[in-house]
Each structure stands twice: as C-alpha cells, then as structure tokens.
Design an enzyme around this catalytic site. Structure first.
Site: not given
Ligand code: GAL
Length: 410
Positions: A155, A204-205, A225
């Site tokens: 992430d 996230w692109g 998301d």
């Molecule tokens: C976001 C991610 C999600 C999930 C989440 C967990 O940044 O896009 O898919 O992993 O964090 O905190």
C-alpha cells in the site's frame, strides 16, 4: 512476454494512448493470469485479519467449490501485526489474531492446496497505522520468504511527502511513487530463489501506474478503493475501459477487491460488477464472508464461463467499442459504455452493459473489432443461452450485464 501481436487485436476505439511495449516482468512464474482468491479487508476490515478468518475461509473455498474454480489465494489485509516491531526490527503477528504465528497457518493452507497472502505498506505506517515497510523492505521480505508467504500487497500510506508530519495519503502532492515500489520489487526479487512472491501494487492509480507497474509487479490498483457502492463500480469499471491495453500475462490492471455477497449492491449490480471485473482481466478477489454469503451471490462468483474468460491465457482486457452501424451512443467519461469487446485465445468476448439503462442491445459481428462478418457460435455467461448467427441481440436489464463468448463454429 511478447505483447505486440496481442495488442494489435485490442480494440482501441476509445484508447487515448498508443499501445506501448514495456519492461514486463518476463521471467515470472506466478501471476500469469489474474489473481483469484479472497481478501479479509471488505469482509470486516481490521477484525478479519486473523487466523480464524483465514482458516474458515480456506475451508469454505474448498467446501463451496471455489477452490476448484481457481480461487486459491487467502489474503490477509491490513492490521495483522502488532503495533510495534520486535527488538530485531521484525514485524510481529498480533498474538491475539495469530496465536500460532503465521507459518503454521501458511502450512495448513498450503496443505489444502491453497496459497496465502499478506499486506504491508511502502510508508512508515500502513493505512490503518500498523508498522509499514519503509527502510525495512529486505527484512520484511525475508520474513515472508521464511514464512512461505505467496502474495504481498504493498500500500502507499504514510510515505514521504513534502509536508511534515506526512499525512496518511500524499495524494495532493506531485510525488513519484515509483521508487517505493521499485525498492520493494528489488527486495522481492532478492528472495526469488527461496520463494517467488506475487506482488500487488496497491497504489490507487497514482502517477499512471498502469504505464510502469509491470516493471515491478503482477498487478496494480488503477483507482481509489472500491467502497462497495454502485458509484465505485462505475468509477473503477469505466476507468478500466480507458487503460485496457496495459494488461497482459504477468501484469494486470487491478480494479480492487469484489463486493459480491456483502449485501451492498443489487443482484444485477453484483452481476455487472463481477462480469466487468472478469472481462477487464482484473484480479478476482472475493471480499465477502464465505460463512454467510447468499447463494445468489455465490452463484455469480462461481460462474465458470466468466472465470474462463478472466483466466484466458492471452490475458487481454476487454475495452469499450462503438458498433459502427448501430445507433450507439457517444462515450461519456466516467460512465460504463454499453458495448465492450476483447480478444480471447479461442475467439472474442462481447459484453452489453445496462449500467446506463435497460435495453435491447444488438450488434452485427461485422461491427466487432477482431471478428469476421458472418456466422459465429456464441454463449452468454449468466443465462447459458447459446446460438449460431451473424449478430447478437439481447435484452439487458438496468445495471445488469450480458457477456458472450464468441467463437468460430466447429
Ligand atoms: C487502503 C487500500 C485498501 C485496504 C486499506 C487497508 O489504502 O486501498 O485496499 O488495503 O488501505 O487499510
């Protein structure tokens, strides 16, 4: 992977960029088709990052026939660690969630013929504020290899950012995210002789990741998301149609985890969500609690024809096309266009989307890129309806989708 011949077949009616050949991870043995499995995040966020959920899910994947259809990864998302690293700087599985630690669970899951994945972050903290991998990349990857972990989602929260203290996300600043993913990819490559790990860029692109993600990983998130609402399906699904040419064997646009079986979308919306993710060659990662999933949703996830399309070895993602002779509408950015197609190793896929309204759709095969005019054989995935004709005509309800596999008749 030689993609030039494949790309020539991809309909490019709405594609802004010319197809490019890049440095695909061409020595990969994993991720040649989109990842199929389950992830804890959409089920119950942090609460689902436990051995209990992992083992229950592994059992259900087998019991419900999902494993036999190709769903093999049991992926644990954010919040699986303790809040602090140990004295050696290693990540520590939260003892309340992982009473046996990680390795025995991985062994049990492997013994069931399944794979196991974990989540981490390029920054100092994960998005839910657990320890991130910044400056611990090699150490963390060594731990994954020692635990025999098959998948890593990386992430991009709490990363370097031109403001102090760094905010949770650095969206608003023109920062290149590429070095963070390059570093983790190097770490993953460094253990390859011991363990090959499928690498998912959760980015996230940002920075048009689809133009470079395949240098480092097997899939890359193309958007923010999927929040489980219809707007998310439309936002992400329409985006995928603009960048279809960047998917191919070993590297795929990731449209994000599924919300099928979460009681968030209508039945038609779940069908369109799954059908579109399947033809866009997205990873198909179930986000529902498999101990409680409604049968109607399970049947969508178990649609064999859609899975075969998603896992086609050609790996070419479908994109919108505008039938030349039909009364087809102008494309509208941010909306899911009604007509989609893409090449398959045994023919083409054609889809009619009712996201913008119900309708009686029809298209002559002479209007479909990559298809010769004249008679072809076809099968629609959800209804099972089959035919032999020189065109397709089908009624599609509001928010539903019809997906056809079109082949030469034997
Ligand atoms: C976001 C991610 C999600 C999930 C989440 C967990 O940044 O896009 O898919 O992993 O964090 O905190």
């Amino acid at each position: 992977m030689h993609r030039s011949s494949l790309l020539a077949l991809v309909p490019s009616v709405f594609l802004a960029h010319a197809a490019t050949l890049r440095n695909r991870l061409d020595d990969t043995n994993v991720g040649l088709t989109p990842t199929m499995g389950w992830s804890s995040w959409n089920v119950a966020q942090c609460d689902a990052a436990s051995e209990e959920y992992a083992m229950n899910t592994a059992n259900k994947l087998s019991e419900l026939g999902l494993k036999d259809l190709g769903y093999e990864y049991v992926n644990i998302d954010d919040c699986w660690t303790a809040k602090e690293r140990d004295g050696n700087g290693n990540l520590v599985p939260d003892p309340n969630k992982w009473p046996r630690g990680i390795r025995p669970v991985v062994d049990d899951i492997h013994a069931m013929g399944l794979k196991f994945g974990l989540y981490g972050c390029a920054g100092t903290l994960t998005c839910a504020s657990y320890p991130g991998s910044e400056d611990h990349e090699y150490q963390d990857v060594q731990l994954l290899a020692d635990w025999d972990v098959d998948f890593w989602k990386h992430d991009n929260c709490f990363t370097e950012c031109p403001v102090t203290p760094p905010p949770q996300t650095c969206w608003d600043y023109p920062v290149s995210t590429e070095p963070w993913y390059a570093k983790m990819a190097d770490a993953i490559q460094s253990v390859k002789a011991q363990k090959e790990i499928l690498f998912n860029l959760c980015q996230w692109g940002r920075n048009e990741v689809w133009t470079w993600g395949d240098k480092y990983g097997h899939s890359w998130r193309i958007e923010n998301d999927n929040w489980g609402d219809w707007e998310s399906v439309v936002r992400i699904g329409s985006k995928a149609g603009e960048i279809a040419q960047y998917s191919g064997p070993g590297g795929f646009n990731d449209l994000d985890m599924l919300f099928v079986g979460n009681n968030k979308l209508t039945h038609n919306q779940e069908r369109l969500h799954f059908g579109l993710w399947a033809i866009a060659k997205s990873p198909l990662v179930i986000g529902a609690d498999l101990t409680k999933i409604p049968t109607s949703s399970l049947d969508i996830l178990r649609n064999k024809d859609l899975i075969v399309i998603n896992q086609d070895p050609l790996g070419a993602a479908a994109a919108p096309f505008r039938p030349s002779n039909s009364n087809s509408p102008e494309p509208v950015p941010g909306e899911i266009y009604p007509y989609w197609t893409g090449p398959l190793s045994n023919g083409v896929v054609v889809a009619f989307s009712g996201a913008n309204g119900a309708g009686d759709f029809s298209v002559k095969f002479s209007e479909v890129p990559g298809l010769e005019a004249g008679e072809h054989c076809w099968k629609e995935a959800y209804s099972g309806e089959e035919g032999r004709s020189d065109s397709l005509s089908f009624s599609v309800e509001q928010d539903d989708i019809a997906v056809f596999t079109v082949t030469d008749c034997a």
